[in-house]
Scaffold this motif. Structure first.
Motif, PDB file in Angstrom:
ATOM      1  N   ILE A  92       0.859  -1.201   0.000  1.00 45.30           N
ATOM      2  CA  ILE A  92       0.000   0.000   0.000  1.00 45.30           C
ATOM      3  C   ILE A  92       0.895   1.250   0.000  1.00 45.30           C
ATOM      4  O   ILE A  92       2.065   1.176   0.367  1.00 45.30           O
ATOM      5  CB  ILE A  92      -0.958   0.010   1.225  1.00 45.30           C
ATOM      6  N   PRO A  93       0.328   2.414  -0.435  1.00 44.45           N
ATOM      7  CA  PRO A  93       1.162   3.620  -0.552  1.00 44.45           C
ATOM      8  C   PRO A  93       1.705   4.100   0.787  1.00 44.45           C
ATOM      9  O   PRO A  93       1.069   3.902   1.831  1.00 44.45           O
ATOM     10  CB  PRO A  93       0.225   4.665  -1.146  1.00 44.45           C
ATOM     11  N   PHE A  94       2.863   4.743   0.723  1.00 42.98           N
ATOM     12  CA  PHE A  94       3.518   5.303   1.914  1.00 42.98           C
ATOM     13  C   PHE A  94       3.659   6.811   1.747  1.00 42.98           C
ATOM     14  O   PHE A  94       4.084   7.283   0.685  1.00 42.98           O
ATOM     15  CB  PHE A  94       4.904   4.671   2.110  1.00 42.98           C
TER      16      PHE A  94
ATOM     17  N   VAL B 266      14.600   3.742  -0.241  1.00 46.35           N
ATOM     18  CA  VAL B 266      15.538   2.907   0.527  1.00 46.35           C
ATOM     19  C   VAL B 266      14.997   2.661   1.940  1.00 46.35           C
ATOM     20  O   VAL B 266      14.414   3.549   2.555  1.00 46.35           O
ATOM     21  CB  VAL B 266      16.910   3.600   0.647  1.00 46.35           C
ATOM     22  N   VAL B 267      15.221   1.436   2.420  1.00 48.43           N
ATOM     23  CA  VAL B 267      14.986   1.106   3.848  1.00 48.43           C
ATOM     24  C   VAL B 267      16.314   0.601   4.385  1.00 48.43           C
ATOM     25  O   VAL B 267      16.928  -0.310   3.830  1.00 48.43           O
ATOM     26  CB  VAL B 267      13.880   0.030   3.988  1.00 48.43           C
ATOM     27  N   SER B 268      16.793   1.263   5.440  1.00 57.11           N
ATOM     28  CA  SER B 268      18.124   0.911   5.988  1.00 57.11           C
ATOM     29  C   SER B 268      18.016   0.390   7.416  1.00 57.11           C
ATOM     30  O   SER B 268      18.750   0.827   8.301  1.00 57.11           O
ATOM     31  CB  SER B 268      18.991   2.182   6.051  1.00 57.11           C
ATOM     32  N   LEU B 269      17.095  -0.525   7.628  1.00 56.84           N
ATOM     33  CA  LEU B 269      16.946  -1.045   9.000  1.00 56.84           C
ATOM     34  C   LEU B 269      18.095  -1.963   9.357  1.00 56.84           C
ATOM     35  O   LEU B 269      18.402  -2.190  10.510  1.00 56.84           O
ATOM     36  CB  LEU B 269      15.597  -1.752   9.134  1.00 56.84           C
ATOM     37  N   ARG B 270      18.709  -2.564   8.333  1.00 58.74           N
ATOM     38  CA  ARG B 270      19.930  -3.336   8.528  1.00 58.74           C
ATOM     39  C   ARG B 270      20.745  -3.208   7.246  1.00 58.74           C
ATOM     40  O   ARG B 270      20.266  -2.677   6.250  1.00 58.74           O
ATOM     41  CB  ARG B 270      19.620  -4.789   8.876  1.00 58.74           C
ATOM     42  N   GLN B 271      22.015  -3.691   7.308  1.00 55.03           N
ATOM     43  CA  GLN B 271      22.860  -3.580   6.113  1.00 55.03           C
ATOM     44  C   GLN B 271      22.878  -4.922   5.375  1.00 55.03           C
ATOM     45  O   GLN B 271      22.884  -5.965   6.023  1.00 55.03           O
ATOM     46  CB  GLN B 271      24.290  -3.195   6.544  1.00 55.03           C
ATOM     47  N   PRO B 272      22.977  -5.000   4.049  1.00 56.89           N
ATOM     48  CA  PRO B 272      22.864  -3.822   3.187  1.00 56.89           C
ATOM     49  C   PRO B 272      21.413  -3.316   3.151  1.00 56.89           C
ATOM     50  O   PRO B 272      20.481  -4.089   3.319  1.00 56.89           O
ATOM     51  CB  PRO B 272      23.320  -4.329   1.821  1.00 56.89           C
ATOM     52  N   SER B 273      21.258  -2.011   2.914  1.00 57.92           N
ATOM     53  CA  SER B 273      19.919  -1.431   2.831  1.00 57.92           C
ATOM     54  C   SER B 273      19.203  -2.046   1.622  1.00 57.92           C
ATOM     55  O   SER B 273      19.836  -2.612   0.735  1.00 57.92           O
ATOM     56  CB  SER B 273      20.024   0.076   2.654  1.00 57.92           C
ATOM     57  N   ILE B 274      17.881  -1.955   1.609  1.00 59.03           N
ATOM     58  CA  ILE B 274      17.120  -2.541   0.484  1.00 59.03           C
ATOM     59  C   ILE B 274      16.369  -1.445  -0.267  1.00 59.03           C
ATOM     60  O   ILE B 274      16.007  -0.412   0.310  1.00 59.03           O
ATOM     61  CB  ILE B 274      16.116  -3.613   0.981  1.00 59.03           C
TER      62      ILE B 274
ATOM     63  N   ASP C  46       9.673   0.877  -2.698  1.00 58.07           N
ATOM     64  CA  ASP C  46       9.069   2.023  -3.406  1.00 58.07           C
ATOM     65  C   ASP C  46       9.353   3.303  -2.626  1.00 58.07           C
ATOM     66  O   ASP C  46       9.301   3.284  -1.389  1.00 58.07           O
ATOM     67  CB  ASP C  46       7.551   1.824  -3.513  1.00 58.07           C
ATOM     68  N   PRO C  47       9.581   4.415  -3.325  1.00 57.53           N
ATOM     69  CA  PRO C  47       9.715   5.688  -2.616  1.00 57.53           C
ATOM     70  C   PRO C  47       8.352   6.109  -2.079  1.00 57.53           C
ATOM     71  O   PRO C  47       7.320   5.555  -2.489  1.00 57.53           O
ATOM     72  CB  PRO C  47      10.188   6.657  -3.714  1.00 57.53           C
ATOM     73  N   PRO C  48       8.321   7.073  -1.171  1.00 59.30           N
ATOM     74  CA  PRO C  48       7.019   7.564  -0.706  1.00 59.30           C
ATOM     75  C   PRO C  48       6.190   8.085  -1.892  1.00 59.30           C
ATOM     76  O   PRO C  48       6.769   8.663  -2.826  1.00 59.30           O
ATOM     77  CB  PRO C  48       7.373   8.730   0.225  1.00 59.30           C
ATOM     78  N   ILE C  49       4.891   7.887  -1.886  1.00 59.85           N
ATOM     79  CA  ILE C  49       4.052   8.458  -2.964  1.00 59.85           C
ATOM     80  C   ILE C  49       3.935   9.968  -2.749  1.00 59.85           C
ATOM     81  O   ILE C  49       3.667  10.730  -3.678  1.00 59.85           O
ATOM     82  CB  ILE C  49       2.664   7.780  -2.972  1.00 59.85           C
ATOM     83  N   ALA C  50       4.143  10.396  -1.489  1.00 57.69           N
ATOM     84  CA  ALA C  50       4.123  11.847  -1.194  1.00 57.69           C
ATOM     85  C   ALA C  50       5.043  12.122  -0.013  1.00 57.69           C
ATOM     86  O   ALA C  50       5.231  11.268   0.860  1.00 57.69           O
ATOM     87  CB  ALA C  50       2.708  12.311  -0.869  1.00 57.69           C
ATOM     88  N   VAL C  51       5.623  13.327  -0.032  1.00 61.92           N
ATOM     89  CA  VAL C  51       6.457  13.795   1.079  1.00 61.92           C
ATOM     90  C   VAL C  51       5.834  15.097   1.559  1.00 61.92           C
ATOM     91  O   VAL C  51       5.639  16.021   0.764  1.00 61.92           O
ATOM     92  CB  VAL C  51       7.913  14.051   0.622  1.00 61.92           C
ATOM     93  N   VAL C  52       5.467  15.152   2.827  1.00 66.78           N
ATOM     94  CA  VAL C  52       4.798  16.351   3.369  1.00 66.78           C
ATOM     95  C   VAL C  52       5.616  16.886   4.539  1.00 66.78           C
ATOM     96  O   VAL C  52       5.739  16.233   5.572  1.00 66.78           O
ATOM     97  CB  VAL C  52       3.365  16.007   3.833  1.00 66.78           C
TER      98      VAL C  52
END
Ligand SMILES: NC(=O)c1ccc[n+]([C@@H]2O[C@H](COP(=O)([O-])OP(=O)(O)OC[C@H]3O[C@@H](n4cnc5c(N)ncnc54)[C@H](O)[C@@H]3O)[C@@H](O)[C@H]2O)c1
Ligand SMILES: O=P(O)(O)OC[C@@H](O)CO
Ligand SMILES: [Zn+2]
Length: 336
Positions: free
Chosen positions: A93-95, A111-119, A122-128
């Motif tokens: 679902i959208p983020f 990118v999600v960097s909760l651990r290495q290597p990052s994965i 999808d980028p956010p559908i919107a940045v507010v």
């Protein structure tokens, strides 16, 4: 489709607390789940929420967390945005990213960097972004954000080096975009002693950094040997159970001082540009030595000797640096 570039559809950077509601209606999203940190709950829009610290990421049924919701909104620093982005991606679902500070470039990145290597997700559908909130956020977080931004300079130099020496693919447009926004911000910091527009310029630069990652389809434009050094510190923090609370951007800032010195020694960077990196980090109050980061000398030396092996990414560290040489380098660039 191999070459599809996905970037946020809407990016709002202003002082309007209601922008999120307008964006949700534009996207026809009615029932978001808000992922938030304890100290940033007060900034969350008025929907059902969950503290990121209550989410068990190992949970096989992550989908249960977002059951019945049509989107996820991440409100806070890097961790709540990372976790929100991750669970939205897992459930398809959208983020929407709602940073309450500007501490790293996860704000708009795929990118999600909760651990290495990052994965890559999808980028956010919107940045507010509500600039009033960013401006009031802790200065230390805004200094860390500069470290994650100036790191793009050495990341691009490493990417060029990998292209030259091992023929790695290289996106000119993404690299130039990344380098330019980092240098623009650095020049501003060196020019305006009052830093009156710094928070706004920083958050826009970090959003741009995330977009360069989408264009490249990799974190190459924003993560090179300086990030390997930071990830090595994270690894050693866990290995030795160190009680050091250094932030990602702070570690990357010190890593950039080291990497810029190595690139200067190989004539990839001028002495002036190298010194401007250190000076601009000082100017925004970011740590410029290992001691200010909170690490003992031997940890910094070990981090520099293992950094090349943290992930498969060719940089100026090449096949690694000996313990003796690592100590010399850290002394020569005054990190220890
Ligand atoms: N996706 C990416 O590209 C990327 C890159 C680097 C790091 N990260 C993620 O980000 C994390 C690091 O992020 P970080 O450096 O922001 O640290 P963090 O998220 O671990 O901590 C930030 C702290 O600042 C608080 N905070 C945020 N905004 C605030 C405000 N306006 N007022 C008061 N407190 C506020 C948060 O509640 C949190 O406690 C990493 O653990 C990783 O998960 C992601
Ligand atoms: O791929 P990594 O090294 O995790 O980098 C992601 C992000 O920290 C770039 O600023
Ligand atoms: Zn980073």
């Amino acid at each position: 489709m191999e070459k599809m570039i996905t970037i946020p559809r809407y990016i709002v950077v202003d002082e309007d607390r209601n922008a999120i509601y307008e964006i949700l209606s534009k996207l026809n999203l009615k029932n978001p789940l808000v992922v938030v940190g304890k100290s940033t709950k007060k900034y969350a829009p008025d929907f059902e929420y969950i503290y990121y610290s209550d989410i068990n990421l190992e949970d096989s049924d992550i989908k249960n967390i977002t059951k019945g919701y049509d989107s996820v909104i991440g409100v806070g620093g890097g961790r709540s945005i990372d976790i929100g982005k991750y669970i939205a991606y897992q459930t398809g679902i959208p983020f929407i990213s709602m940073p309450t500070t500007a501490s790293n470039d996860g704000i708009a990145s795929p990118v999600v960097s909760l651990r290495q290597p990052s994965i890559l997700v999808d980028p956010p559908i919107a940045v507010v972004v509500d600039l009033n909130i960013i401006r009031k956020s802790p200065k230390r977080l805004l200094s860390a954000g500069f470290g994650d931004m100036v790191s793009n300079i050495t990341a691009v130099l490493d990417w060029k080096l990998a292209h030259r020496e091992i023929g790695e693919g290289y996106s000119e447009s993404s690299a130039i975009f990344s380098k330019t926004i980092a240098e623009e911000l650095m020049d501003y910091v060196l020019r305006d002693i009052h830093l009156s527009h710094y928070p706004e310029k920083l958050v826009k630069a970090l959003i741009g950094s995330g977009i360069t990652i989408s264009i490249a389809g990799s974190t190459r434009p924003a993560s090179g040997s300086e990030h390997l050094f930071s990830h090595a510190l994270d690894y050693l923090k866990k290995k030795y159970e160190l009680d050091v609370d250094s932030l990602h951007g702070e570690q990357c800032g010190v890593g950039t001082i080291i990497s810029s010195y190595l690139h200067y020694k190989e004539d990839n960077l001028s002495y002036e540009d190298m010194e401007n990196i250190r000076l601009s980090l000082k100017r925004v109050g970011a740590p410029t030595t290992g001691k200010k980061l909170g690490f003992e000398e031997e940890i910094l030396i070990e981090a520099l000797t293992i950094a090349h092996a943290i992930r498969k990414r060719y940089t100026i560290l090449r096949k690694g640096i000996s313990k003796e040489r690592a100590e010399e380098i850290l002394k020569e660039c005054e990190v220890i």
